[in-house]
Write a protein that holds these residues in place. Structure first.
Motif, PDB file in Angstrom:
ATOM      1  N   UNK A 120     120.462  31.212  21.148  1.00 57.56           N
ATOM      2  CA  UNK A 120     119.784  31.821  20.004  1.00 57.56           C
ATOM      3  C   UNK A 120     120.332  33.215  19.735  1.00 57.56           C
ATOM      4  N   UNK A 121     120.343  33.572  18.458  1.00 60.89           N
ATOM      5  CA  UNK A 121     120.799  34.890  18.026  1.00 60.89           C
ATOM      6  C   UNK A 121     119.776  35.466  17.056  1.00 60.89           C
ATOM      7  N   UNK A 125     123.911  50.070  11.444  1.00 62.14           N
ATOM      8  CA  UNK A 125     124.130  49.543  12.793  1.00 62.14           C
ATOM      9  C   UNK A 125     123.145  48.410  13.060  1.00 62.14           C
ATOM     10  N   UNK A 126     123.680  47.258  13.462  1.00 64.95           N
ATOM     11  CA  UNK A 126     122.855  46.112  13.840  1.00 64.95           C
ATOM     12  C   UNK A 126     122.919  45.939  15.350  1.00 64.95           C
ATOM     13  N   UNK A 127     121.770  45.778  15.962  1.00 64.73           N
ATOM     14  CA  UNK A 127     121.695  45.445  17.379  1.00 64.73           C
ATOM     15  C   UNK A 127     121.117  44.037  17.508  1.00 64.73           C
ATOM     16  N   UNK A 128     121.877  43.176  18.171  1.00 68.32           N
ATOM     17  CA  UNK A 128     121.506  41.767  18.290  1.00 68.32           C
ATOM     18  C   UNK A 128     120.851  41.477  19.639  1.00 68.32           C
ATOM     19  N   UNK A 130     133.931  33.826  24.040  1.00 69.71           N
ATOM     20  CA  UNK A 130     132.879  33.540  23.061  1.00 69.71           C
ATOM     21  C   UNK A 130     132.393  34.835  22.411  1.00 69.71           C
ATOM     22  N   UNK A 131     131.919  34.705  21.171  1.00 73.39           N
ATOM     23  CA  UNK A 131     131.605  35.910  20.415  1.00 73.39           C
ATOM     24  C   UNK A 131     130.627  35.599  19.286  1.00 73.39           C
ATOM     25  N   UNK A 132     130.339  36.624  18.494  1.00 69.69           N
ATOM     26  CA  UNK A 132     129.499  36.504  17.301  1.00 69.69           C
ATOM     27  C   UNK A 132     130.397  36.650  16.078  1.00 69.69           C
ATOM     28  N   UNK A 164     125.634  37.355   7.287  1.00 66.71           N
ATOM     29  CA  UNK A 164     125.457  36.104   8.022  1.00 66.71           C
ATOM     30  C   UNK A 164     126.071  36.286   9.397  1.00 66.71           C
ATOM     31  N   UNK A 165     125.287  36.044  10.436  1.00 62.62           N
ATOM     32  CA  UNK A 165     125.771  36.179  11.813  1.00 62.62           C
ATOM     33  C   UNK A 165     125.465  34.887  12.561  1.00 62.62           C
TER      34      UNK A 165
END
Length: 282
Positions: free
Chosen positions: A65-66, A84-87, A113-115, A145-146
């Motif tokens: 999940x993200x 700035x987005x923090x996931x 692996x990455x976003x 979109x992430x």
């Protein structure tokens, strides 16, 4: 018959035999060459671009999940805003290589692996840490979109693995979260950038659909690749094969069950990539 007559007869027979043998050398020799082969130096016929399924199904990541847990903004000069987005990433390990045959068959990130971070359906940025800072103009609206990606850039397609953020910033850089539209959308992911050598054999085609599913009697994605059109009615990654070296133009369009273009934002995207047998690409 006396001895002299015998010698004359033998000489005549020998001469006739010699002439017959010499005559056989004048006959054409058998041609063992394949006359259907192309002449030396002739170019092989150009192969047609095609879409092919991946060799094997990609590994699934149940529970991956993200989410975006924090958005921060600050002014960057008089006309721009730094965002700035923090996931928050759950049940998925960034920077790890995806254990799959596909990782060795197409372009694969050495960093794992990455976003995929996609701002306004522009080429994505690969994030290997769960934070990202970018700049937008003041008084503007945007889509981000992430989604989580395997090391070879294929998106995780379970609903929890992707998140859409619709937001605006005002003249003073104040952030406001906006409602996400209910209309169907498609976000372009791959192919992207330059492909060299073996990476040109299997070029990943992948995208992210939102607010819809693809089906034979429903929405589809029309992919036009160097003028060749393919209609995709199942949300699965595919390989672009037989693409010629040089520029490759890819266009993705969301269409309805009758093949008509779907109206709305984020429904049509074009992208150019480059393929080359070796460096330099251009």
């Amino acid at each position: 018959m006396n001895i002299q007559s015998f010698y004359l007869l033998a000489t005549a027979v020998g001469f006739s035999t010699l002439m017959a043998c010499n005559g056989s050398d004048e006959q054409p020799k058998e041609n063992n060459n394949d006359t259907t082969q192309s002449p030396a130096g002739a170019e092989a016929p150009e192969k047609t671009i095609k879409l092919a399924p991946l060799t094997e199904a990609s590994p699934e990541f149940p529970g991956a999940a993200l989410t975006i847990k924090e958005v921060k903004t600050e002014m960057a000069g008089n006309d721009s805003v730094k965002v700035t987005l923090n996931y928050d990433v759950k049940n998925y390990e960034l920077k790890k290589q995806t254990a799959a045959t596909t990782a060795g068959e197409c372009n694969n990130s050495k960093d794992g692996q990455h976003i995929h971070f996609i701002l306004d359906n522009k080429p994505y940025t690969a994030l290997y840490n769960p934070t990202h800072t970018f700049t937008v103009p003041v008084n503007s609206k945007h889509y981000v979109m992430s989604f989580l990606s395997r090391s070879y850039h294929e998106s995780l397609k379970n609903k929890e693995a992707g998140v859409l953020l619709h937001f605006s910033v005002d003249q003073k850089g104040v952030y406001k979260k906006l409602d996400n539209p209910a209309t169907p959308m498609v976000f372009y992911s791959r192919p992207k950038g330059d492909y060299v050598g073996n990476d040109t054999k299997n070029v990943l085609l992948d995208f992210y659909v939102y607010n819809t599913t693809l089906a034979a009697e429903g929405h589809k994605v029309k992919a036009t690749i160097n003028g060749n059109t393919f209609v995709v009615d199942s949300w699965k990654p595919q390989f672009i094969q037989n693409a010629p070296m040089g520029a490759m133009k890819v266009k993705l369009e969301l269409v309805d069950k009758d093949g008509n273009a779907v109206a709305g934002e984020n429904t049509s995207i074009e992208r150019d990539v480059q393929l080359a047998q070796s460096e330099p690409v251009r």
